[in-house]
Write a protein that holds these residues in place. Sequence first.
Motif, PDB file in Angstrom:
ATOM      1  N   LEU A 144     -85.764  -9.132   4.137  1.00  0.00           N
ATOM      2  CA  LEU A 144     -85.065  -9.424   5.396  1.00  0.00           C
ATOM      3  C   LEU A 144     -84.552  -8.443   6.449  1.00  0.00           C
ATOM      4  O   LEU A 144     -83.927  -7.702   5.931  1.00  0.00           O
ATOM      5  CB  LEU A 144     -84.127 -10.650   5.309  1.00  0.00           C
ATOM      6  CG  LEU A 144     -84.553 -11.912   5.203  1.00  0.00           C
ATOM      7  CD1 LEU A 144     -85.401 -12.041   3.737  1.00  0.00           C
ATOM      8  CD2 LEU A 144     -83.258 -13.124   5.301  1.00  0.00           C
ATOM      9  N   VAL A 145     -85.273  -8.198   7.385  1.00  0.00           N
ATOM     10  CA  VAL A 145     -85.134  -6.998   8.249  1.00  0.00           C
ATOM     11  C   VAL A 145     -84.267  -7.626   9.724  1.00  0.00           C
ATOM     12  O   VAL A 145     -85.040  -8.185  10.564  1.00  0.00           O
ATOM     13  CB  VAL A 145     -86.203  -6.182   8.612  1.00  0.00           C
ATOM     14  CG1 VAL A 145     -86.032  -4.810   9.304  1.00  0.00           C
ATOM     15  CG2 VAL A 145     -86.886  -5.950   7.173  1.00  0.00           C
ATOM     16  N   HIS A 146     -83.051  -7.278   9.775  1.00  0.00           N
ATOM     17  CA  HIS A 146     -82.332  -7.862  11.230  1.00  0.00           C
ATOM     18  C   HIS A 146     -82.828  -6.821  12.222  1.00  0.00           C
ATOM     19  O   HIS A 146     -83.364  -5.676  12.052  1.00  0.00           O
ATOM     20  CB  HIS A 146     -81.070  -7.950  10.803  1.00  0.00           C
ATOM     21  CG  HIS A 146     -80.026  -6.626  10.513  1.00  0.00           C
ATOM     22  ND1 HIS A 146     -79.503  -5.966  11.846  1.00  0.00           N
ATOM     23  CD2 HIS A 146     -79.646  -5.803   9.494  1.00  0.00           C
ATOM     24  CE1 HIS A 146     -79.356  -4.502  11.295  1.00  0.00           C
ATOM     25  NE2 HIS A 146     -79.162  -4.734   9.838  1.00  0.00           N
ATOM     26  N   GLY A 147     -82.307  -7.321  13.508  1.00  0.00           N
ATOM     27  CA  GLY A 147     -82.431  -6.416  14.719  1.00  0.00           C
ATOM     28  C   GLY A 147     -81.242  -5.976  15.131  1.00  0.00           C
ATOM     29  O   GLY A 147     -80.319  -5.460  14.470  1.00  0.00           O
ATOM     30  N   TRP A 148     -81.192  -5.570  16.427  1.00  0.00           N
ATOM     31  CA  TRP A 148     -80.358  -4.664  17.002  1.00  0.00           C
ATOM     32  C   TRP A 148     -78.987  -5.420  17.382  1.00  0.00           C
ATOM     33  O   TRP A 148     -78.954  -6.677  17.461  1.00  0.00           O
ATOM     34  CB  TRP A 148     -80.851  -4.315  18.542  1.00  0.00           C
ATOM     35  CG  TRP A 148     -79.870  -3.529  19.629  1.00  0.00           C
ATOM     36  CD1 TRP A 148     -79.717  -2.344  19.301  1.00  0.00           C
ATOM     37  CD2 TRP A 148     -79.361  -3.912  20.516  1.00  0.00           C
ATOM     38  NE1 TRP A 148     -78.797  -1.937  20.455  1.00  0.00           N
ATOM     39  CE2 TRP A 148     -78.596  -2.813  21.039  1.00  0.00           C
ATOM     40  CE3 TRP A 148     -79.504  -5.303  21.365  1.00  0.00           C
ATOM     41  CZ2 TRP A 148     -77.984  -3.257  22.407  1.00  0.00           C
ATOM     42  CZ3 TRP A 148     -78.590  -5.588  22.331  1.00  0.00           C
ATOM     43  CH2 TRP A 148     -77.831  -4.401  22.892  1.00  0.00           C
TER      44      TRP A 148
ATOM     45  N   ARG B 135     -94.452  -4.960  -4.141  1.00  0.00           N
ATOM     46  CA  ARG B 135     -95.046  -5.676  -3.028  1.00  0.00           C
ATOM     47  C   ARG B 135     -94.218  -6.824  -2.583  1.00  0.00           C
ATOM     48  O   ARG B 135     -93.882  -7.684  -3.304  1.00  0.00           O
ATOM     49  CB  ARG B 135     -96.366  -6.271  -3.692  1.00  0.00           C
ATOM     50  CG  ARG B 135     -97.401  -6.909  -2.866  1.00  0.00           C
ATOM     51  CD  ARG B 135     -98.745  -7.167  -3.245  1.00  0.00           C
ATOM     52  NE  ARG B 135     -99.666  -8.027  -2.550  1.00  0.00           N
ATOM     53  CZ  ARG B 135    -100.341  -7.581  -1.603  1.00  0.00           C
ATOM     54  NH1 ARG B 135    -100.202  -6.406  -0.958  1.00  0.00           N
ATOM     55  NH2 ARG B 135    -101.050  -8.370  -0.744  1.00  0.00           N
ATOM     56  N   PHE B 136     -94.261  -7.129  -1.087  1.00  0.00           N
ATOM     57  CA  PHE B 136     -93.333  -7.779  -0.962  1.00  0.00           C
ATOM     58  C   PHE B 136     -93.763  -8.637   0.501  1.00  0.00           C
ATOM     59  O   PHE B 136     -94.556  -8.382   1.328  1.00  0.00           O
ATOM     60  CB  PHE B 136     -91.801  -7.301  -0.428  1.00  0.00           C
ATOM     61  CG  PHE B 136     -92.121  -5.825   0.159  1.00  0.00           C
ATOM     62  CD1 PHE B 136     -92.593  -5.720   1.424  1.00  0.00           C
ATOM     63  CD2 PHE B 136     -92.144  -4.742  -0.918  1.00  0.00           C
ATOM     64  CE1 PHE B 136     -92.337  -4.498   1.980  1.00  0.00           C
ATOM     65  CE2 PHE B 136     -92.048  -3.397  -0.271  1.00  0.00           C
ATOM     66  CZ  PHE B 136     -92.366  -3.376   0.992  1.00  0.00           C
ATOM     67  N   THR B 137     -92.780  -9.628   1.128  1.00  0.00           N
ATOM     68  CA  THR B 137     -93.239 -10.417   2.335  1.00  0.00           C
ATOM     69  C   THR B 137     -92.057  -9.841   3.064  1.00  0.00           C
ATOM     70  O   THR B 137     -91.018  -9.698   2.588  1.00  0.00           O
ATOM     71  CB  THR B 137     -93.008 -11.747   2.236  1.00  0.00           C
ATOM     72  OG1 THR B 137     -94.088 -12.214   1.462  1.00  0.00           O
ATOM     73  CG2 THR B 137     -93.259 -12.418   3.531  1.00  0.00           C
ATOM     74  N   LEU B 138     -92.168  -9.453   4.432  1.00  0.00           N
ATOM     75  CA  LEU B 138     -91.407  -8.790   5.133  1.00  0.00           C
ATOM     76  C   LEU B 138     -90.975  -9.815   6.184  1.00  0.00           C
ATOM     77  O   LEU B 138     -91.900 -10.662   6.658  1.00  0.00           O
ATOM     78  CB  LEU B 138     -91.740  -7.597   6.143  1.00  0.00           C
ATOM     79  CG  LEU B 138     -91.832  -6.371   5.184  1.00  0.00           C
ATOM     80  CD1 LEU B 138     -92.694  -5.363   6.132  1.00  0.00           C
ATOM     81  CD2 LEU B 138     -90.598  -5.891   5.230  1.00  0.00           C
TER      82      LEU B 138
ATOM     83  N   SER C  15     -97.332  -8.271   1.466  1.00  0.00           N
ATOM     84  CA  SER C  15     -98.234  -9.280   1.118  1.00  0.00           C
ATOM     85  C   SER C  15     -98.159 -10.463   2.451  1.00  0.00           C
ATOM     86  O   SER C  15     -98.970 -11.301   2.239  1.00  0.00           O
ATOM     87  CB  SER C  15     -97.566 -10.243  -0.164  1.00  0.00           C
ATOM     88  OG  SER C  15     -96.267 -10.277   0.033  1.00  0.00           O
ATOM     89  N   GLY C  16     -97.214 -10.418   3.366  1.00  0.00           N
ATOM     90  CA  GLY C  16     -96.994 -11.235   4.280  1.00  0.00           C
ATOM     91  C   GLY C  16     -95.928 -10.766   5.206  1.00  0.00           C
ATOM     92  O   GLY C  16     -95.358 -10.065   5.099  1.00  0.00           O
ATOM     93  N   LEU C  17     -96.268 -11.178   6.811  1.00  0.00           N
ATOM     94  CA  LEU C  17     -95.312 -10.929   7.756  1.00  0.00           C
ATOM     95  C   LEU C  17     -94.844 -12.068   8.328  1.00  0.00           C
ATOM     96  O   LEU C  17     -95.468 -12.866   8.960  1.00  0.00           O
ATOM     97  CB  LEU C  17     -95.783  -9.936   8.710  1.00  0.00           C
ATOM     98  CG  LEU C  17     -96.004  -8.422   8.423  1.00  0.00           C
ATOM     99  CD1 LEU C  17     -96.784  -7.987   9.552  1.00  0.00           C
ATOM    100  CD2 LEU C  17     -94.855  -7.759   8.344  1.00  0.00           C
ATOM    101  N   VAL C  18     -93.647 -12.445   8.541  1.00  0.00           N
ATOM    102  CA  VAL C  18     -93.030 -13.261   9.224  1.00  0.00           C
ATOM    103  C   VAL C  18     -92.062 -12.805  10.338  1.00  0.00           C
ATOM    104  O   VAL C  18     -91.005 -12.056  10.113  1.00  0.00           O
ATOM    105  CB  VAL C  18     -92.126 -14.415   8.593  1.00  0.00           C
ATOM    106  CG1 VAL C  18     -91.484 -15.330   9.601  1.00  0.00           C
ATOM    107  CG2 VAL C  18     -92.855 -15.152   7.458  1.00  0.00           C
ATOM    108  N   LEU C  19     -92.439 -12.692  11.759  1.00  0.00           N
ATOM    109  CA  LEU C  19     -91.889 -12.132  12.785  1.00  0.00           C
ATOM    110  C   LEU C  19     -91.238 -13.033  13.611  1.00  0.00           C
ATOM    111  O   LEU C  19     -91.968 -13.947  14.465  1.00  0.00           O
ATOM    112  CB  LEU C  19     -92.803 -11.335  13.472  1.00  0.00           C
ATOM    113  CG  LEU C  19     -93.876 -10.179  12.652  1.00  0.00           C
ATOM    114  CD1 LEU C  19     -94.833  -9.739  13.617  1.00  0.00           C
ATOM    115  CD2 LEU C  19     -92.905  -9.285  12.060  1.00  0.00           C
TER     116      LEU C  19
END
Length: 262
Positions: free
Chosen positions: A26-30, A89-92, A114-118
């Motif tokens: 899980l990649v957070h924003g600004w 290997r991972f989903t982002l 393996s996958g992207l959820v944006l």
Amino acid sequence: MPTTNATDGTPLHYRVLGDGPRDVVLVHGWMVSGAVWDPMLEKLDMTGLRLLVLDHRGTGPSGRPASGYSLEQYAKDVLAVADHAKAQRFTLVGHSMGGQICKWVAAEAPARVSGLVLLNTVPASGLPLPPDAAGLFRTSAGDREKQKTILGLACKQLSPESLEVLLKDSGSVGKDAIEQCFDSWTAGGFAHRLSAITAPTLVVATDDPFLPPVFLKQAVVGLIQNARLTHLPGPGHYPQVERPAETAALLSAFLAGNAAQA
């Protein structure tokens, strides 16, 4: 709480939740830290998952260098955390600027994603703001009233309690991160790299006043093969906080479908 070092030596803090065989980063924003995901995580079915929730440089317990707040360095930071956690290997899952970072990682290391959820992702081309808005955003470090104004502009279904939690988190983000991150996500500049992305991609749009569905369909979905758009009506820019149960359900459905395809 694990910590590793970035390529420039900056300490990077992350949390590990769950011990399943499928890794999700899980990649957070600004203007926030990894804590922004907590309302959604409380609603998420964790069966079979291992979540890596990172705090970008300048946020949370991670290091606060004077420089290094570029999209390229953030992508390197994500990969450093994945390597440290032995996630090959991972989903982002990325939100806002975090969506930009995820796209950079997926273009740079397609075999690992393996996958992207944006969620309400800023396009790879960037998102220049009008001068008055840009001035408000870039000078908001440590300024509760400016950050409250920004959240008021961005969100549509934020409870008073959730607003206070976000303001507390935002108020702790370093000045260098606020300013240099802003310059990075507004500039973008890597749309040409998106053709390298091969992972199935779900772009979640809401009634975000800054990133409406029609815009995201053109600026993001249209540039990524295997990408599709879903619209969650109601919330603004922070669906994982404004509508955590529905956002968790969208993520769970994507993960289940992606596993079945694999």
